[in-house]
Write an enzyme that holds these catalytic residues in place. Sequence first.
Site, mmCIF file in Angstrom:
data_model
loop_
_atom_site.group_PDB
_atom_site.id
_atom_site.type_symbol
_atom_site.label_atom_id
_atom_site.label_comp_id
_atom_site.label_asym_id
_atom_site.label_seq_id
_atom_site.Cartn_x
_atom_site.Cartn_y
_atom_site.Cartn_z
ATOM 1 N N ASN A 56 -0.284 -8.278 -1.566
ATOM 2 C CA ASN A 56 -0.471 -7.064 -1.413
ATOM 3 C C ASN A 56 -0.046 -6.491 -2.326
ATOM 4 O O ASN A 56 1.026 -6.154 -1.997
ATOM 5 C CB ASN A 56 0.087 -6.921 0.024
ATOM 6 C CG ASN A 56 -0.580 -5.646 0.991
ATOM 7 O OD1 ASN A 56 -1.676 -4.663 0.233
ATOM 8 N ND2 ASN A 56 -0.303 -5.355 2.216
ATOM 9 N N TRP A 57 -1.324 -5.774 -2.460
ATOM 10 C CA TRP A 57 -0.751 -5.069 -4.162
ATOM 11 C C TRP A 57 -0.706 -3.341 -3.697
ATOM 12 O O TRP A 57 -0.492 -2.273 -4.380
ATOM 13 C CB TRP A 57 -1.759 -4.874 -5.622
ATOM 14 C CG TRP A 57 -1.943 -5.989 -5.871
ATOM 15 C CD1 TRP A 57 -1.312 -7.724 -6.073
ATOM 16 C CD2 TRP A 57 -3.084 -6.181 -6.885
ATOM 17 N NE1 TRP A 57 -2.122 -8.098 -6.554
ATOM 18 C CE2 TRP A 57 -2.809 -7.598 -7.838
ATOM 19 C CE3 TRP A 57 -3.677 -5.145 -7.385
ATOM 20 C CZ2 TRP A 57 -3.787 -8.302 -8.675
ATOM 21 C CZ3 TRP A 57 -4.448 -6.073 -9.064
ATOM 22 C CH2 TRP A 57 -4.324 -7.350 -9.358
ATOM 23 N N LYS A 58 -0.652 -2.990 -2.103
ATOM 24 C CA LYS A 58 -1.100 -1.623 -1.342
ATOM 25 C C LYS A 58 -1.532 -0.287 -2.454
ATOM 26 O O LYS A 58 -2.831 -1.369 -2.865
ATOM 27 C CB LYS A 58 0.345 -1.848 -1.507
ATOM 28 C CG LYS A 58 1.191 -2.689 -0.738
ATOM 29 C CD LYS A 58 2.881 -2.050 -0.238
ATOM 30 C CE LYS A 58 3.202 -3.161 0.999
ATOM 31 N NZ LYS A 58 4.151 -2.883 1.682
ATOM 32 N N HIS A 102 -1.154 -4.343 9.151
ATOM 33 C CA HIS A 102 -1.196 -4.292 7.975
ATOM 34 C C HIS A 102 0.017 -2.716 8.888
ATOM 35 O O HIS A 102 -0.444 -1.856 9.054
ATOM 36 C CB HIS A 102 -0.741 -3.481 6.699
ATOM 37 C CG HIS A 102 0.219 -4.031 5.647
ATOM 38 N ND1 HIS A 102 1.704 -2.843 6.020
ATOM 39 C CD2 HIS A 102 1.395 -4.803 5.386
ATOM 40 C CE1 HIS A 102 2.391 -3.451 5.227
ATOM 41 N NE2 HIS A 102 2.910 -4.217 5.175
ATOM 42 N N GLU A 107 1.982 -0.597 7.503
ATOM 43 C CA GLU A 107 1.509 1.045 6.855
ATOM 44 C C GLU A 107 0.171 1.317 7.638
ATOM 45 O O GLU A 107 0.459 2.824 7.815
ATOM 46 C CB GLU A 107 1.549 0.785 5.628
ATOM 47 C CG GLU A 107 2.312 0.695 4.971
ATOM 48 C CD GLU A 107 3.568 -0.811 3.578
ATOM 49 O OE1 GLU A 107 1.925 -0.475 3.034
ATOM 50 O OE2 GLU A 107 4.021 -0.997 2.929
ATOM 51 N N GLU A 120 6.516 -9.158 9.797
ATOM 52 C CA GLU A 120 6.602 -8.382 8.311
ATOM 53 C C GLU A 120 7.492 -7.617 8.814
ATOM 54 O O GLU A 120 6.799 -6.875 9.869
ATOM 55 C CB GLU A 120 5.557 -7.876 7.665
ATOM 56 C CG GLU A 120 5.013 -9.159 7.170
ATOM 57 C CD GLU A 120 3.637 -7.556 5.891
ATOM 58 O OE1 GLU A 120 4.108 -8.594 4.564
ATOM 59 O OE2 GLU A 120 3.806 -6.778 6.227
ATOM 60 N N GLY A 163 9.037 -3.074 2.034
ATOM 61 C CA GLY A 163 10.036 -2.182 0.591
ATOM 62 C C GLY A 163 11.581 -1.767 0.174
ATOM 63 O O GLY A 163 11.732 -1.187 -0.289
ATOM 64 N N SER A 178 10.374 -7.272 1.222
ATOM 65 C CA SER A 178 11.395 -7.622 0.287
ATOM 66 C C SER A 178 11.195 -9.988 0.278
ATOM 67 O O SER A 178 12.456 -9.361 -0.195
ATOM 68 C CB SER A 178 12.166 -6.847 1.038
ATOM 69 O OG SER A 178 12.382 -5.972 0.933
ATOM 70 N N GLY A 197 4.712 -7.589 -1.284
ATOM 71 C CA GLY A 197 4.744 -6.543 -1.466
ATOM 72 C C GLY A 197 4.587 -6.238 -3.306
ATOM 73 O O GLY A 197 4.488 -6.634 -4.623
ATOM 74 N N GLY A 198 5.519 -5.220 -3.625
ATOM 75 C CA GLY A 198 6.347 -5.063 -4.688
ATOM 76 C C GLY A 198 6.367 -6.180 -5.578
ATOM 77 O O GLY A 198 6.313 -6.684 -7.055
HETATM 78 P P1 13P Z 1 7.637 -6.014 -0.096
HETATM 79 O O1 13P Z 1 7.558 -7.186 -0.747
HETATM 80 O O2 13P Z 1 7.124 -4.840 -1.626
HETATM 81 O O3 13P Z 1 8.542 -5.542 1.056
HETATM 82 O O4 13P Z 1 6.344 -5.224 1.174
HETATM 83 C C1 13P Z 1 6.008 -6.583 1.541
HETATM 84 C C2 13P Z 1 4.256 -5.983 2.648
HETATM 85 O O5 13P Z 1 4.578 -4.952 3.216
HETATM 86 C C3 13P Z 1 3.303 -7.279 1.864
HETATM 87 O O6 13P Z 1 2.080 -6.477 3.440
#
Ligand code: 13P
Length: 252
Positions: free
Chosen positions: A11-13, A97, A99, A169, A175, A215, A236-237
Amino acid sequence: MTPRQRIVAGNWKMNTSYVEGRNLAKEIADRMQPTDTKVILAPPFIHLNNVGNIIRDLAGLYLGAQNCHWAESGAYTGEISARMLASIEVQYVIIGHSERREYFHETDEQLAAKVNAALAYNIQPIFCCGEKLDMRQAGQHEAIVEAQLRQGLFHLSGQDFKKVIIAYEPVWAIGTGVNATPQQAQDMHAFIRHIIAGQYGQAIADTTTILYGGSCNPSNARDLFRQPDVDGGLIGGASLKADDFLAVVNSF
Ligand code: 13P
């Protein structure tokens, strides 16, 4: 035990310019080794068509979006529908998600409608659930995750539910650099599978792919993915660097 599909989704966000996104997708496509794991790239909307072209004929690589609207079309300025995603061969869509729930106030009712919209266009939802820190500290983490699943997904028929991928999640792990421990992840995944079994029967529960997100990176993925009910990750990251992402993919 029934074998389940293993999946690692990136997930590149809201990251990467057009050129950065193109380069990242190309690097992943060029360097990915043959694997039984399905690898899904979920870039921002502006990249979808191009990333789709880059990965189209490559085994093991799939295209995902990060969101869709519940309506098919209409006066929803700024939104993207499942019909539009299907028209460029998007195969997966992240729905719910944390977010989106937190910053865009998406409700369970809206998420259920988005799940329906995706399925109507043969796009597989990656449905996110997870508790905030205060809920875990209060011992409410299972109750909140169960409520999210019931309200977002359990209106589906068994036939439709089989197309859904779940991503657990925990919000406190996203994050933050603080991942759930492998045991915390395993406990919640087993609980989720138990709830699914209660609703849809053990056979469907045993074949539902449940991803861990929060994470997850090359240094912890192996221990997380080793858990019996953890079928992969939503990253994510660590999905923004080909080295890290491919290391996570190769962590099974
Ligand atoms: P991180 O891997 O950056 O913690 O993000 C996880 C995430 O929200 C994937 O959708």
